[in-house]
Every structure is written in C-alpha cells, then in structure tokens.
Design an enzyme around this catalytic site. Structure first.
Site, PDB file in Angstrom:
ATOM      1  CG  HIS A 158      -5.896  -2.080   9.067  1.00  0.00           C
ATOM      2  ND1 HIS A 158      -6.059  -0.743   9.261  1.00  0.00           N
ATOM      3  CD2 HIS A 158      -4.454  -2.338   8.981  1.00  0.00           C
ATOM      4  CE1 HIS A 158      -4.866  -0.302   9.800  1.00  0.00           C
ATOM      5  NE2 HIS A 158      -3.992  -1.072   9.437  1.00  0.00           N
ATOM      6  CG  ASP A 181      -0.278  -0.516   2.446  1.00  0.00           C
ATOM      7  OD1 ASP A 181       0.925  -0.468   2.447  1.00  0.00           O
ATOM      8  OD2 ASP A 181      -1.061  -0.867   3.185  1.00  0.00           O
ATOM      9  CD  GLU A 233      -8.745   1.377   7.779  1.00  0.00           C
ATOM     10  OE1 GLU A 233      -8.496   0.323   8.777  1.00  0.00           O
ATOM     11  OE2 GLU A 233      -8.123   2.303   8.160  1.00  0.00           O
TER      12      GLU A 233
HETATM   13  C1  F6R Z   1       1.399  -1.138   5.999  1.00  0.00           C
HETATM   14  C2  F6R Z   1       0.038  -1.813   6.105  1.00  0.00           C
HETATM   15  C3  F6R Z   1      -0.770  -1.927   7.561  1.00  0.00           C
HETATM   16  C4  F6R Z   1       0.112  -2.027   8.595  1.00  0.00           C
HETATM   17  C5  F6R Z   1      -0.625  -1.873  10.154  1.00  0.00           C
HETATM   18  C6  F6R Z   1       0.261  -2.106  11.411  1.00  0.00           C
HETATM   19  O1  F6R Z   1       1.728  -1.316   4.919  1.00  0.00           O
HETATM   20  O2  F6R Z   1      -0.337  -2.375   5.208  1.00  0.00           O
HETATM   21  O3  F6R Z   1      -1.662  -2.627   7.294  1.00  0.00           O
HETATM   22  O4  F6R Z   1       0.831  -3.111   8.645  1.00  0.00           O
HETATM   23  O5  F6R Z   1      -1.523  -0.540  10.026  1.00  0.00           O
HETATM   24  O6  F6R Z   1       1.058  -0.907  11.397  1.00  0.00           O
HETATM   25  P1  F6R Z   1       2.058  -0.816  12.527  1.00  0.00           P
HETATM   26  O7  F6R Z   1       3.031  -1.812  12.038  1.00  0.00           O
HETATM   27  O8  F6R Z   1       2.946   0.467  12.109  1.00  0.00           O
HETATM   28  O9  F6R Z   1       1.721  -1.009  13.790  1.00  0.00           O
END
Ligand code: F6R
Length: 268
Positions: A139, A67, A144
């Site tokens: 997610h 993403d 979401e």
């Molecule tokens: C990032 C992504 C998101 C994150 C998730 C957790 O490329 O796809 O799904 O993996 O928001 O984020 P962190 O690891 O920063 O807690």
C-alpha cells in the site's frame, strides 16, 4: 521510474532529504505531500538538520499529509498529526497555516470532509513532490489491496496485516485504529513528482511487486508505474527482491554522469 539504490538506511535518509531540499531550493513555494511512519523518520531528521545547520528555508512550503487514523485526535501521542509535529513541523519554519493533516476526529459528513481536503490540495496548486513509504502489502497512503487506482481522499478500512504493523506504535492494550482517512491513488498520481522510500527486509517483496510486477490494485504502489516522474529510493535490503538490479545500477551511473551533483529528475 528511477530506481536509486543506497547502502543502508542512513544513506537513504540523507539522499531522500537531499532530494527534498533540492526541490525546496528550486521552488521555495513548493507544495509537499508527506508520509508518516518509520521509513521517512530519518529523512525528516536530516531535513531538520539541514534547516538548523545549513539554512534550509522552509518558510514558503505548504504541506499535505497523506493520511490519519480515523477516530484518533490530533493530540493523541500516536496520531499522524503528532508524529509529523514531533518529526518535522515543530523544528522547522513551515508556517502552521500551510500545514494540512486530515483530522481523524472529523465528524458529520466524512465524504464532504474528504472532498474538501481534495479541494484544499487543488487550491494550493496541487502537490509538487509527494513523499511515500510502502506497506508490506504494497500500500501507499492507506490504499490497501483492491483500492481503486482512481481513488480520491476517503475513508479506508485497514487490513489485519496493517493493523498488526501499526500495533507496535500503540500502547499495550490500546485499541489500534481499524480505519484511516487517506489520499487516494488518483490523488497521489496527480502529484507532479513522487519519491517512494523503501527500507529493510520486510519491504522486499512489496517493493519487487510494486516496481517490477504488473500494475494491479492488489499492490497499489504498482500504480506508480503509470506516473512519469517517480524516484524509488531503496536500501539494499528493500531492493534485494528486484530482478533488474544491475540495470538500475547502470542507470544510476549514467544519470550521475549526465547531471553531476544534482538531484536527478526521474524520466520514464
Ligand atoms: C503513512 C503511510 C503508510 C506508510 C506505510 C509504511 O503516512 O501512508 O503508507 O508509509 O505503512 O510504514 P512504515 O514506514 O512505518 O513502514
């Protein structure tokens, strides 16, 4: 799902990198799907170390990032482009032409742009190993709650909770993106193997709902239950809400006996 429990984030970083490195050695021309964010950061650090100190060769690897924030240029310090370069790409030998990150500044027909990203994945032969983090709302990617479990790469509006979580990496007063380009759950489920990483107490509830709750679009990570080759790698804090911890520990012991020294393949 193979649920693997480790003591802390340092162990999680090492184990995640060990699994990825093992797959790269098994198939040097592997296609990896990669997540940004704080959770895989230590895994990338360890992969860089394995490349520098232990000769891990990534020259055959192709990557697709999950993403990117919509409206955020690849050069922006908080873009996932920049994140991935600083965390991994600038320090290893993946050929730049085989690195793919959605362009947050793509303009014109965004639907066509997203469809082309899907075609690029298909042309690369599909994703062999998809690495995922998990959001507090369950997610994966930026799928979401209520995202279709059949969704493909597209634009998603972020929830307020996700926007707040992302705010910590943006500068004071800077506009935090409200939308992202993200692979869909359908895209993710087509990967041949999936590695989901969860660390820290903030992920405890999301992990429990994803692993042991019903499959529901309200927790899109729960769709991984439908995939036959998923490893869920958790530190103790992220795993604390799971009801079947003793079972996962027994499975780990059995797996270690059956495949000593190998990165186990999840089964079922
Ligand atoms: C990032 C992504 C998101 C994150 C998730 C957790 O490329 O796809 O799904 O993996 O928001 O984020 P962190 O690891 O920063 O807690």
């Amino acid at each position: 799902m193979l649920v693997v429990l480790v003591a802390d984030t340092a162990a999680l970083d090492r184990e995640a990198a060990r699994i990825v490195a093992h797959r790269v050695r098994e198939k040097p021309a592997i296609t990896l799907g990669l997540a940004a964010g704080s959770t895989p950061l230590g895994m990338y650090r360890e992969l860089v170390r394995l490349h520098r100190e232990e000769g891990l060769d990534l020259s055959g690897v192709t990557t697709f990032s999950l993403d990117e924030y919509l409206g955020v240029a690849p050069s922006h310090p908080r873009s996932f482009h920049r994140f991935m370069r600083e965390a991994l790409f600038d320090h290893v030998n993946i050929p730049p032409a085989r690195i793919h990150v959605p362009d947050g500044t793509a303009s014109g027909d965004l639907e066509a742009y997203c469809a082309e990203y899907e075609r690029q994945i298909a042309r690369a032969g599909g994703i062999d190993l998809q690495v995922l983090g998990i959001g507090r709302d369950g997610h994966v990617g930026f799928n979401e709650p209520t995202s279709s479990l059949a969704s493909r790469t597209r634009i998603k509006t972020l929830t307020l909770a996700t926007i707040e979580d992302n705010r910590r990496v943006f500068a004071e007063g800077e506009r935090v993106p409200e939308c992202a380009i993200t692979m869909g759950i359908g895209t993710i489920l087509e990967a041949r193997e999936i590695l989901l990483l969860g660390a820290g107490p903030a992920k405890r509830e999301a992990v429990a709902r994803a692993v042991e709750g019903p499959v529901t679009a309200s927790v899109t990570a729960s769709a991984l239950q439908l995939h036959p080759q998923v490893t869920v790698l958790l530190d103790r804090e992220a795993a604390a809400g799971l009801r079947h911890l003793d079972y996962y520990e027994r499975v780990m012991r059995t797996t270690a006996t059956l495949t000593p020294g190998r990165a186990a393949r999840p089964s079922g």
